[in-house]
Motif scaffolding. Structure first.
Motif, PDB file in Angstrom:
ATOM      1  N   PRO A 291       0.819  -1.212   0.000  1.00 53.22           N
ATOM      2  CA  PRO A 291       0.000   0.000   0.000  1.00 53.22           C
ATOM      3  C   PRO A 291       0.857   1.269   0.000  1.00 53.22           C
ATOM      4  CG  PRO A 291      -0.870  -1.589   1.561  1.00 53.22           C
ATOM      5  CD  PRO A 291       0.436  -2.143   1.086  1.00 53.22           C
ATOM      6  N   GLY A 292       0.525   2.180  -0.893  1.00 52.30           N
ATOM      7  CA  GLY A 292       1.202   3.465  -0.943  1.00 52.30           C
ATOM      8  C   GLY A 292       2.501   3.485  -1.705  1.00 52.30           C
ATOM      9  N   THR A 293       2.935   2.353  -2.267  1.00 53.85           N
ATOM     10  CA  THR A 293       4.188   2.314  -3.014  1.00 53.85           C
ATOM     11  C   THR A 293       3.933   2.490  -4.506  1.00 53.85           C
ATOM     12  OG1 THR A 293       4.123  -0.088  -3.318  1.00 53.85           O
ATOM     13  CG2 THR A 293       5.194   0.753  -1.303  1.00 53.85           C
ATOM     14  N   PRO A 294       4.957   2.961  -5.250  1.00 51.57           N
ATOM     15  CA  PRO A 294       4.786   3.085  -6.700  1.00 51.57           C
ATOM     16  C   PRO A 294       4.428   1.761  -7.364  1.00 51.57           C
ATOM     17  CG  PRO A 294       6.714   4.322  -5.987  1.00 51.57           C
ATOM     18  CD  PRO A 294       6.247   3.535  -4.787  1.00 51.57           C
ATOM     19  N   GLY A 295       4.949   0.650  -6.830  1.00 50.67           N
ATOM     20  CA  GLY A 295       4.678  -0.639  -7.431  1.00 50.67           C
ATOM     21  C   GLY A 295       3.241  -1.087  -7.327  1.00 50.67           C
ATOM     22  N   SER A 296       2.479  -0.485  -6.417  1.00 48.72           N
ATOM     23  CA  SER A 296       1.068  -0.859  -6.259  1.00 48.72           C
ATOM     24  C   SER A 296       0.171  -0.134  -7.246  1.00 48.72           C
ATOM     25  CB  SER A 296       0.592  -0.550  -4.837  1.00 48.72           C
ATOM     26  OG  SER A 296       0.486   0.852  -4.631  1.00 48.72           O
ATOM     27  N   GLU A 297       0.695   0.901  -7.899  1.00 51.67           N
ATOM     28  CA  GLU A 297      -0.128   1.715  -8.791  1.00 51.67           C
ATOM     29  C   GLU A 297      -0.400   1.002 -10.112  1.00 51.67           C
ATOM     30  OE1 GLU A 297      -1.539   4.695  -8.156  1.00 51.67           O
ATOM     31  OE2 GLU A 297      -0.744   4.605  -6.114  1.00 51.67           O
ATOM     32  N   PRO A 298      -1.534   1.273 -10.730  1.00 56.46           N
ATOM     33  CA  PRO A 298      -1.807   0.710 -12.063  1.00 56.46           C
ATOM     34  C   PRO A 298      -0.716   1.094 -13.055  1.00 56.46           C
ATOM     35  CG  PRO A 298      -3.816   1.597 -11.114  1.00 56.46           C
ATOM     36  CD  PRO A 298      -2.699   2.017 -10.203  1.00 56.46           C
ATOM     37  N   ALA A 299      -0.489   0.232 -14.029  1.00 58.20           N
ATOM     38  CA  ALA A 299       0.534   0.474 -15.043  1.00 58.20           C
ATOM     39  C   ALA A 299       0.261   1.782 -15.774  1.00 58.20           C
ATOM     40  CB  ALA A 299       0.572  -0.686 -16.034  1.00 58.20           C
ATOM     41  N   ASP A 300       1.318   2.387 -16.266  1.00 57.25           N
ATOM     42  CA  ASP A 300       1.211   3.667 -16.958  1.00 57.25           C
ATOM     43  C   ASP A 300       0.232   3.581 -18.125  1.00 57.25           C
ATOM     44  OD1 ASP A 300       3.115   4.604 -15.214  1.00 57.25           O
ATOM     45  OD2 ASP A 300       4.769   4.522 -16.657  1.00 57.25           O
ATOM     46  N   GLY A 301      -0.555   4.622 -18.267  1.00 58.78           N
ATOM     47  CA  GLY A 301      -1.460   4.722 -19.400  1.00 58.78           C
ATOM     48  C   GLY A 301      -2.809   4.068 -19.217  1.00 58.78           C
ATOM     49  N   LEU A 302      -3.061   3.481 -18.036  1.00 57.85           N
ATOM     50  CA  LEU A 302      -4.354   2.829 -17.817  1.00 57.85           C
ATOM     51  C   LEU A 302      -5.374   3.748 -17.153  1.00 57.85           C
ATOM     52  CD1 LEU A 302      -3.410  -0.786 -16.677  1.00 57.85           C
ATOM     53  CD2 LEU A 302      -3.923   0.072 -18.976  1.00 57.85           C
ATOM     54  N   LEU A 303      -4.910   4.664 -16.325  1.00 56.50           N
ATOM     55  CA  LEU A 303      -5.833   5.563 -15.632  1.00 56.50           C
ATOM     56  C   LEU A 303      -6.085   6.813 -16.473  1.00 56.50           C
ATOM     57  CD1 LEU A 303      -4.655   5.422 -11.915  1.00 56.50           C
ATOM     58  CD2 LEU A 303      -6.282   3.961 -13.117  1.00 56.50           C
ATOM     59  N   PRO A 304      -7.204   7.469 -16.264  1.00 56.32           N
ATOM     60  CA  PRO A 304      -7.473   8.699 -17.013  1.00 56.32           C
ATOM     61  C   PRO A 304      -6.503   9.804 -16.618  1.00 56.32           C
ATOM     62  CG  PRO A 304      -9.120   8.377 -15.308  1.00 56.32           C
ATOM     63  CD  PRO A 304      -8.297   7.124 -15.341  1.00 56.32           C
ATOM     64  N   GLU A 305      -6.308  10.732 -17.497  1.00 58.77           N
ATOM     65  CA  GLU A 305      -5.405  11.854 -17.226  1.00 58.77           C
ATOM     66  C   GLU A 305      -5.881  12.619 -15.987  1.00 58.77           C
ATOM     67  OE1 GLU A 305      -3.537  15.775 -19.519  1.00 58.77           O
ATOM     68  OE2 GLU A 305      -4.875  14.379 -20.577  1.00 58.77           O
ATOM     69  N   GLY A 306      -4.948  12.910 -15.093  1.00 58.52           N
ATOM     70  CA  GLY A 306      -5.289  13.652 -13.881  1.00 58.52           C
ATOM     71  C   GLY A 306      -5.801  12.815 -12.741  1.00 58.52           C
ATOM     72  N   ALA A 307      -5.857  11.484 -12.915  1.00 55.78           N
ATOM     73  CA  ALA A 307      -6.345  10.618 -11.835  1.00 55.78           C
ATOM     74  C   ALA A 307      -5.389  10.671 -10.648  1.00 55.78           C
ATOM     75  CB  ALA A 307      -6.484   9.187 -12.335  1.00 55.78           C
ATOM     76  N   SER A 308      -5.943  10.598  -9.454  1.00 56.59           N
ATOM     77  CA  SER A 308      -5.129  10.591  -8.250  1.00 56.59           C
ATOM     78  C   SER A 308      -4.500   9.219  -8.057  1.00 56.59           C
ATOM     79  CB  SER A 308      -5.987  10.942  -7.028  1.00 56.59           C
ATOM     80  OG  SER A 308      -6.998   9.972  -6.852  1.00 56.59           O
ATOM     81  N   ALA A 309      -3.513   9.151  -7.163  1.00 55.27           N
ATOM     82  CA  ALA A 309      -2.935   7.862  -6.793  1.00 55.27           C
ATOM     83  C   ALA A 309      -3.976   7.028  -6.053  1.00 55.27           C
ATOM     84  CB  ALA A 309      -1.706   8.077  -5.911  1.00 55.27           C
ATOM     85  N   LEU A 310      -3.730   5.740  -5.967  1.00 48.58           N
ATOM     86  CA  LEU A 310      -4.634   4.893  -5.194  1.00 48.58           C
ATOM     87  C   LEU A 310      -4.652   5.335  -3.735  1.00 48.58           C
ATOM     88  CD1 LEU A 310      -3.782   1.313  -6.535  1.00 48.58           C
ATOM     89  CD2 LEU A 310      -5.591   2.872  -7.305  1.00 48.58           C
ATOM     90  N   ASP A 311      -5.811   5.212  -3.119  1.00 47.92           N
ATOM     91  CA  ASP A 311      -5.997   5.572  -1.713  1.00 47.92           C
ATOM     92  C   ASP A 311      -6.069   4.278  -0.907  1.00 47.92           C
ATOM     93  OD1 ASP A 311      -6.955   6.283   0.809  1.00 47.92           O
ATOM     94  OD2 ASP A 311      -8.330   7.800   0.035  1.00 47.92           O
ATOM     95  N   PRO A 312      -4.937   3.819  -0.346  1.00 49.36           N
ATOM     96  CA  PRO A 312      -4.939   2.516   0.335  1.00 49.36           C
ATOM     97  C   PRO A 312      -5.928   2.428   1.485  1.00 49.36           C
ATOM     98  CG  PRO A 312      -2.691   3.265  -0.046  1.00 49.36           C
ATOM     99  CD  PRO A 312      -3.598   4.408  -0.375  1.00 49.36           C
ATOM    100  N   GLU A 313      -6.045   3.487   2.259  1.00 46.37           N
ATOM    101  CA  GLU A 313      -6.954   3.450   3.411  1.00 46.37           C
ATOM    102  C   GLU A 313      -8.389   3.235   2.956  1.00 46.37           C
ATOM    103  OE1 GLU A 313      -8.274   6.148   7.304  1.00 46.37           O
ATOM    104  OE2 GLU A 313      -6.722   6.861   5.936  1.00 46.37           O
ATOM    105  N   LEU A 314      -8.798   3.959   1.933  1.00 42.50           N
ATOM    106  CA  LEU A 314     -10.156   3.821   1.402  1.00 42.50           C
ATOM    107  C   LEU A 314     -10.366   2.430   0.820  1.00 42.50           C
ATOM    108  CD1 LEU A 314     -12.859   5.253   0.581  1.00 42.50           C
ATOM    109  CD2 LEU A 314     -11.750   5.742  -1.609  1.00 42.50           C
ATOM    110  N   LEU A 315      -9.431   1.978  -0.003  1.00 43.52           N
ATOM    111  CA  LEU A 315      -9.604   0.697  -0.678  1.00 43.52           C
ATOM    112  C   LEU A 315      -9.565  -0.471   0.290  1.00 43.52           C
ATOM    113  CD1 LEU A 315      -7.383   1.465  -3.783  1.00 43.52           C
ATOM    114  CD2 LEU A 315      -9.861   1.182  -3.776  1.00 43.52           C
ATOM    115  N   LEU A 316      -8.639  -0.440   1.246  1.00 39.05           N
ATOM    116  CA  LEU A 316      -8.543  -1.538   2.209  1.00 39.05           C
ATOM    117  C   LEU A 316      -9.744  -1.583   3.147  1.00 39.05           C
ATOM    118  CD1 LEU A 316      -4.740  -1.305   3.017  1.00 39.05           C
ATOM    119  CD2 LEU A 316      -5.896  -3.234   1.911  1.00 39.05           C
TER     120      LEU A 316
END
Length: 226
Positions: A94-119
């Motif tokens: 949680p919170g590491t770059p490796g946990s983020e979706p691969a480049d180019g999959l999220l819409p432009e301007g999307a925030s990073a994943l929110d581990p607290e919310l998702l967990l």
């Protein structure tokens, strides 16, 4: 690939693209081909997967990025992964770059994943059409908020893509089929694959198509969101 395959034509299993969502399974940086614990073939499917994601957004249809977040020590992981995580290996932490979706999959301007919310078991909104959902096990529906989210979005058809087909996409497809969702799989946007996989999935009513066919089907007027 044509639309003549049984899973795409049968009245009970044929996808309803006007009420569909794209479900992207575990395509996170730590699972790309070149990562230490990556899934072979995953980096290679990114161009097709990006096309699939873009196709759904253009049609005004939902895209759900289902992700793993392995807590330190592996207490929330599948039993088969816990020993590795107990040894201190960090994968999709949680919170590491490796946990983020691969480049180019999220819409432009999307925030990073929110581990607290998702967990906590809640979905994260990432854009007009994009959402993220955390799953603690192989399947995307078991112990997750995905089915509730899909109900709110009016979805009855799930189009799957992502990695690792023998494990998480397959488990997710079976769970979706058991709940009477119509199910399709994008063959060039999933990794890794074997010839037997197509026969096995077709046997449970999964429609198999490629990105070109997906683009054509979602471009049809009846598939567009109002």
């Amino acid at each position: 690939m044509t639309t003549a395959e049984p899973g795409l034509q049968d009245a009970y299993t044929a996808p309803n693209f006007a009420t569909s969502a794209l479900i992207v399974i575990d395509v996170q940086r730590d699972f790309l081909s070149e990562a230490s614990y990556g899934v072979p073939g995953t980096t290679e499917i990114l161009p097709a997967l990006r096309r699939s994601v873009s196709t759904f957004r253009t049609a005004g249809r939902p895209v759900v990025h289902v992700v793993r977040l392995y807590e330190e020590g592996g207490g929330n992981a599948d039993l088969v992964r816990r020993r590795l995580l107990e040894w201190g290996v960090r994968i999709a932490a949680p919170g590491t770059p490796g946990s983020e979706p691969a480049d180019g999959l999220l819409p432009e301007g999307a925030s990073a994943l929110d581990p607290e919310l998702l967990l906590s078991g809640r979905p994260q909104r990432l854009g007009p059409y994009d959402h993220a959902v955390f799953k603690p096990r192989w399947g995307a529906i078991y112990r997750t908020c995905l089915e509730e989210l899909l109900g709110k979005l009016g979805v009855d058809t799930l189009v799957f893509a992502g990695c690792n087909l023998p494990n998480c996409p397959r488990a997710s497809i079976v769970q979706a089929s058991e709940r009477d969702f119509r199910v399709a799989l994008v063959r060039d946007a999933v990794s890794p694959v074997t010839d037997s996989a197509w026969t096995e999935l077709a046997g449970i009513g999964v429609g198999i198509l490629d990105t070109a066919a997906l683009e054509a089907l979602l471009a049809e007027p009846e598939a567009q969101a109002d």
